[in-house]
Design a protein around this motif. Structure first.
Motif, PDB file in Angstrom:
ATOM      1  N   VAL A  96     -24.336   3.575   1.123  1.00  0.00           N
ATOM      2  CA  VAL A  96     -23.489   4.106   0.052  1.00  0.00           C
ATOM      3  C   VAL A  96     -22.421   5.015   0.637  1.00  0.00           C
ATOM      4  CG1 VAL A  96     -23.449   5.501  -2.041  1.00  0.00           C
ATOM      5  CG2 VAL A  96     -25.346   3.930  -1.629  1.00  0.00           C
ATOM      6  N   ALA A  97     -22.808   5.853   1.591  1.00  0.00           N
ATOM      7  CA  ALA A  97     -21.857   6.774   2.212  1.00  0.00           C
ATOM      8  C   ALA A  97     -20.743   6.019   2.917  1.00  0.00           C
ATOM      9  CB  ALA A  97     -22.591   7.688   3.194  1.00  0.00           C
ATOM     10  N   ARG A  98     -21.097   4.987   3.660  1.00  0.00           N
ATOM     11  CA  ARG A  98     -20.070   4.213   4.375  1.00  0.00           C
ATOM     12  C   ARG A  98     -19.156   3.495   3.393  1.00  0.00           C
ATOM     13  NH1 ARG A  98     -24.482   2.534   8.374  1.00  0.00           N
ATOM     14  NH2 ARG A  98     -24.767   0.736   6.996  1.00  0.00           N
ATOM     15  N   ALA A  99     -19.745   2.938   2.342  1.00  0.00           N
ATOM     16  CA  ALA A  99     -18.924   2.229   1.356  1.00  0.00           C
ATOM     17  C   ALA A  99     -17.974   3.183   0.646  1.00  0.00           C
ATOM     18  CB  ALA A  99     -19.828   1.528   0.344  1.00  0.00           C
ATOM     19  N   ALA A 100     -18.472   4.364   0.278  1.00  0.00           N
ATOM     20  CA  ALA A 100     -17.619   5.357  -0.373  1.00  0.00           C
ATOM     21  C   ALA A 100     -16.500   5.788   0.565  1.00  0.00           C
ATOM     22  CB  ALA A 100     -18.448   6.555  -0.813  1.00  0.00           C
ATOM     23  N   ALA A 101     -16.821   5.951   1.849  1.00  0.00           N
ATOM     24  CA  ALA A 101     -15.796   6.339   2.824  1.00  0.00           C
ATOM     25  C   ALA A 101     -14.729   5.263   2.942  1.00  0.00           C
ATOM     26  CB  ALA A 101     -16.437   6.607   4.180  1.00  0.00           C
ATOM     27  N   SER A 102     -15.139   4.007   2.958  1.00  0.00           N
ATOM     28  CA  SER A 102     -14.160   2.927   3.087  1.00  0.00           C
ATOM     29  C   SER A 102     -13.275   2.827   1.851  1.00  0.00           C
ATOM     30  CB  SER A 102     -14.866   1.587   3.350  1.00  0.00           C
ATOM     31  OG  SER A 102     -15.646   1.184   2.238  1.00  0.00           O
ATOM     32  N   SER A 103     -13.762   3.334   0.711  1.00  0.00           N
ATOM     33  CA  SER A 103     -12.950   3.364  -0.506  1.00  0.00           C
ATOM     34  C   SER A 103     -12.231   4.703  -0.676  1.00  0.00           C
ATOM     35  CB  SER A 103     -13.825   3.098  -1.735  1.00  0.00           C
ATOM     36  OG  SER A 103     -14.202   1.734  -1.803  1.00  0.00           O
ATOM     37  N   GLY A 104     -12.406   5.604   0.270  1.00  0.00           N
ATOM     38  CA  GLY A 104     -11.701   6.875   0.221  1.00  0.00           C
ATOM     39  C   GLY A 104     -12.237   7.846  -0.798  1.00  0.00           C
ATOM     40  N   THR A 105     -13.555   7.793  -1.043  1.00  0.00           N
ATOM     41  CA  THR A 105     -14.115   8.704  -2.029  1.00  0.00           C
ATOM     42  C   THR A 105     -15.388   9.356  -1.515  1.00  0.00           C
ATOM     43  OG1 THR A 105     -14.626   8.975  -4.382  1.00  0.00           O
ATOM     44  CG2 THR A 105     -15.477   6.986  -3.305  1.00  0.00           C
ATOM     45  N   ALA A 106     -16.052  10.119  -2.383  1.00  0.00           N
ATOM     46  CA  ALA A 106     -17.192  10.950  -2.004  1.00  0.00           C
ATOM     47  C   ALA A 106     -18.469  10.445  -2.660  1.00  0.00           C
ATOM     48  CB  ALA A 106     -16.925  12.396  -2.434  1.00  0.00           C
ATOM     49  N   LEU A 107     -19.577  11.046  -2.256  1.00  0.00           N
ATOM     50  CA  LEU A 107     -20.860  10.739  -2.879  1.00  0.00           C
ATOM     51  C   LEU A 107     -21.674  12.011  -3.007  1.00  0.00           C
ATOM     52  CD1 LEU A 107     -23.566   9.409  -0.466  1.00  0.00           C
ATOM     53  CD2 LEU A 107     -21.327  10.097   0.394  1.00  0.00           C
ATOM     54  N   GLY A 108     -22.583  11.987  -3.960  1.00  0.00           N
ATOM     55  CA  GLY A 108     -23.599  13.017  -4.057  1.00  0.00           C
ATOM     56  C   GLY A 108     -24.884  12.470  -3.468  1.00  0.00           C
ATOM     57  N   LEU A 109     -25.534  13.259  -2.620  1.00  0.00           N
ATOM     58  CA  LEU A 109     -26.786  12.832  -1.990  1.00  0.00           C
ATOM     59  C   LEU A 109     -27.948  13.539  -2.666  1.00  0.00           C
ATOM     60  CD1 LEU A 109     -28.217  11.269   0.338  1.00  0.00           C
ATOM     61  CD2 LEU A 109     -28.154  13.435   1.601  1.00  0.00           C
ATOM     62  N   SER A 110     -28.847  12.750  -3.249  1.00  0.00           N
ATOM     63  CA  SER A 110     -30.005  13.317  -3.933  1.00  0.00           C
ATOM     64  C   SER A 110     -30.931  14.016  -2.951  1.00  0.00           C
ATOM     65  CB  SER A 110     -30.767  12.202  -4.653  1.00  0.00           C
ATOM     66  OG  SER A 110     -31.973  12.705  -5.204  1.00  0.00           O
ATOM     67  N   PRO A 116     -31.907  11.058   5.782  1.00  0.00           N
ATOM     68  CA  PRO A 116     -31.600  12.465   6.076  1.00  0.00           C
ATOM     69  C   PRO A 116     -30.139  12.790   5.799  1.00  0.00           C
ATOM     70  CG  PRO A 116     -32.803  11.441   7.901  1.00  0.00           C
ATOM     71  CD  PRO A 116     -32.392  10.330   6.978  1.00  0.00           C
ATOM     72  N   ILE A 117     -29.895  13.988   5.318  1.00  0.00           N
ATOM     73  CA  ILE A 117     -28.537  14.388   4.983  1.00  0.00           C
ATOM     74  C   ILE A 117     -27.625  14.344   6.194  1.00  0.00           C
ATOM     75  CG2 ILE A 117     -29.081  16.854   5.275  1.00  0.00           C
ATOM     76  CD1 ILE A 117     -26.999  17.373   3.015  1.00  0.00           C
ATOM     77  N   GLU A 118     -28.168  14.624   7.394  1.00  0.00           N
ATOM     78  CA  GLU A 118     -27.340  14.598   8.594  1.00  0.00           C
ATOM     79  C   GLU A 118     -26.764  13.208   8.844  1.00  0.00           C
ATOM     80  OE1 GLU A 118     -30.112  17.975   8.674  1.00  0.00           O
ATOM     81  OE2 GLU A 118     -30.441  15.803   8.436  1.00  0.00           O
ATOM     82  N   ASP A 119     -27.558  12.177   8.598  1.00  0.00           N
ATOM     83  CA  ASP A 119     -27.093  10.801   8.804  1.00  0.00           C
ATOM     84  C   ASP A 119     -26.052  10.419   7.753  1.00  0.00           C
ATOM     85  OD1 ASP A 119     -28.979  10.803  10.788  1.00  0.00           O
ATOM     86  OD2 ASP A 119     -30.338   9.377   9.803  1.00  0.00           O
ATOM     87  N   VAL A 120     -26.239  10.912   6.546  1.00  0.00           N
ATOM     88  CA  VAL A 120     -25.321  10.564   5.462  1.00  0.00           C
ATOM     89  C   VAL A 120     -23.976  11.253   5.663  1.00  0.00           C
ATOM     90  CG1 VAL A 120     -24.944  10.687   2.971  1.00  0.00           C
ATOM     91  CG2 VAL A 120     -27.211  10.108   3.864  1.00  0.00           C
ATOM     92  N   VAL A 121     -23.991  12.526   6.030  1.00  0.00           N
ATOM     93  CA  VAL A 121     -22.733  13.239   6.276  1.00  0.00           C
ATOM     94  C   VAL A 121     -21.993  12.628   7.464  1.00  0.00           C
ATOM     95  CG1 VAL A 121     -21.721  15.453   6.939  1.00  0.00           C
ATOM     96  CG2 VAL A 121     -23.540  15.383   5.229  1.00  0.00           C
ATOM     97  N   ALA A 122     -22.736  12.185   8.479  1.00  0.00           N
ATOM     98  CA  ALA A 122     -22.088  11.527   9.619  1.00  0.00           C
ATOM     99  C   ALA A 122     -21.364  10.256   9.179  1.00  0.00           C
ATOM    100  CB  ALA A 122     -23.127  11.200  10.690  1.00  0.00           C
ATOM    101  N   ALA A 150     -25.652  20.788   7.866  1.00  0.00           N
ATOM    102  CA  ALA A 150     -25.318  19.369   8.016  1.00  0.00           C
ATOM    103  C   ALA A 150     -23.859  19.087   7.685  1.00  0.00           C
ATOM    104  CB  ALA A 150     -26.217  18.525   7.125  1.00  0.00           C
ATOM    105  N   GLY A 151     -23.228  19.996   6.932  1.00  0.00           N
ATOM    106  CA  GLY A 151     -21.814  19.809   6.609  1.00  0.00           C
ATOM    107  C   GLY A 151     -21.547  19.370   5.188  1.00  0.00           C
ATOM    108  N   ALA A 152     -22.524  19.524   4.273  1.00  0.00           N
ATOM    109  CA  ALA A 152     -22.290  19.166   2.871  1.00  0.00           C
ATOM    110  C   ALA A 152     -21.124  19.975   2.324  1.00  0.00           C
ATOM    111  CB  ALA A 152     -23.544  19.419   2.041  1.00  0.00           C
ATOM    112  N   LYS A 153     -20.245  19.318   1.586  1.00  0.00           N
ATOM    113  CA  LYS A 153     -19.019  19.949   1.103  1.00  0.00           C
ATOM    114  C   LYS A 153     -19.199  20.685  -0.224  1.00  0.00           C
ATOM    115  CE  LYS A 153     -16.175  18.754   4.408  1.00  0.00           C
ATOM    116  NZ  LYS A 153     -17.128  18.100   5.328  1.00  0.00           N
ATOM    117  N   GLY A 154     -20.312  20.508  -0.880  1.00  0.00           N
ATOM    118  CA  GLY A 154     -20.547  21.174  -2.150  1.00  0.00           C
ATOM    119  C   GLY A 154     -21.988  20.981  -2.577  1.00  0.00           C
TER     120      GLY A 154
END
Length: 391
Positions: A96-110, A116-122, A150-154
């Motif tokens: 989901v994170a990679r797909a959102a990045a390729s579309s230029g948008t963000a995701l919320g991680l439950s 792991p959040i570290e892998d998702v933020v990467a 991990a670098g979560a933005k919010g």
């Protein structure tokens, strides 16, 4: 782009493909709505009651779909909402994170995520961490500190859940963990969806039903149901508790689950950056009205004092435009991207986001609006009796 083996044109088509490609219990889990499903149904139906007032000339040659949400610049006003334990695809939240990045948008991680959040933020630096009021305050602080490191933005704090688990149509059987006994029990379902199993076998993994982001990095997280039980028996927060939590997070802070204007005003009082008008996709108190019915009164109550997101029932780009015209900054989606992932993995999630992008662009064009900022309630035909908010 016409539909093909690897591309679909609508969210409805993604849902049909998902039903064909994942085991029955997995598919039913993606459909879940509390009790009779009245709120679940109304979330979708309400968008269909709203009309547009299009124009036929002086239409804009270019349209600006960008939005800024929780400090992040997005190429479209759609965020992938946090959803727990994604056993739909081996790559889960990372896909989901990679797909959102390729579309230029963000995701919320439950915080109930399987990755792991570290892998998702990467995979996507535009990641917001979602938290429940779960456990004692020291445990919550440790969880937030890990997200910060991990670098979560919010931070997204989910409050729209009252532990209503009854389903008139019956809840799908979901295992506590994947072991030999579980595999034997679910083998008949899985046998009818060999492609789903093959995806996991090729990755060298089985569906992971643990929650690694609830514990310090490297430790074994509880199972989904273990975490759910702890959450259920944690005393619910007061507004003072939420004010305390806000002080612990020095970045953008969103409260998810607002359906009452008074709660929206209280969110302002504690320094909230944003709110999400949400009924947990129809999984909270059944008979709560659709979020799009409640949005205008909440927007009127808070003005421009914070950002407003909406989730629940978004299935088309035109739905996104309706929400923004009635007061939202952006929307969050859950089931649509999960259906996309079930249908075609990471590419399916990207596919869904691009479907919504195309629909937003087409609606702006027909409404003679060159940007999201130009949208207003005048663009929408609202039938009598549509709104359910308090004024």
């Amino acid at each position: 782009m016409a539909s093909s083996k690897d591309w679909f044109e609508t969210v409805a088509e993604a849902q049909r493909l998902a039903r064909k490609r994942v085991p029955k219990s997995v598919y039913l889990a993606l459909l879940a709505g509390s009790e009779a499903g009245r709120t679940l149904d109304d979330n979708v139906a309400a968008f269909g009651e709203l009309g547009f007032r299009p124009h036929i000339a002086d239409l804009p040659a270019q349209r600006d779909l960008t939005a800024t949400v929780l400090g992040q610049e997005l190429s479209l006003p759609v965020i992938c909402s946090p959803t727990g334990v994604q056993a739909v695809d081996p790559d889960g939240e990372v896909a989901v994170a990679r797909a959102a990045a390729s579309s230029g948008t963000a995701l919320g991680l439950s915080s109930f995520a399987s990755k792991p959040i570290e892998d998702v933020v990467a995979a996507n630096p535009k990641t917001f961490f979602q938290a429940y009021w779960l456990g004692d305050k020291d445990t919550m602080l440790a969880r937030l500190d890990r997200a910060k490191q991990a670098g979560a933005k919010g931070l997204m704090v989910t409050l729209d859940w009252s532990f209503v688990t009854a389903r008139d149509w019956g809840s799908p059987p979901l295992p506590e963990k994947v072991d030999l006994k579980t595999m034997a029990k679910f083998a008949p379902q899985v046998a009818t969806r060999p492609g789903w199993l093959a995806r996991f076998l090729r990755s060298g993994t089985l569906p992971d039903l643990t929650t690694p982001n609830l514990v310090p990095r490297g430790e074994q997280g509880p199972t989904f149901f273990g975490a759910y039980g702890e959450w259920m028996f944690t005393p619910p927060p007061s507004w003072d508790d939420l004010a305390w939590l806000r002080r612990q997070w020095d970045g953008p802070f969103l409260l998810k689950g607002i359906t009452h204007p008074d709660d929206a005003k209280r969110a302002i009082d504690i320094g909230t950056t944003a709110i999400s008008v949400s009924n947990h996709g129809g999984n909270n108190l059944d008979s709560t009205p659709a979020t799009i019915r409640l949005l205008p009164s909440i927007a009127a109550a808070v003005g421009d004092q914070l950002e407003i997101l909406l989730d629940g029932g978004v299935r088309r780009g035109s739905d996104v435009v309706k929400a923004i015209a009635l007061g939202a900054t952006a929307v969050m989606i859950g089931r649509p991207y999960l259906w996309g992932m079930a249908a075609n993995g990471e590419r399916g999630v990207h596919n869904v986001l691009e479907i919504l992008r195309q629909g937003i662009d087409s609606a702006l064009y027909a409404l003679a609006r060159s940007s999201l900022a130009e949208l207003s309630p005048d663009d929408i035909v609202v039938p009598d009796g549509f709104h359910r908010g308090l004024r």
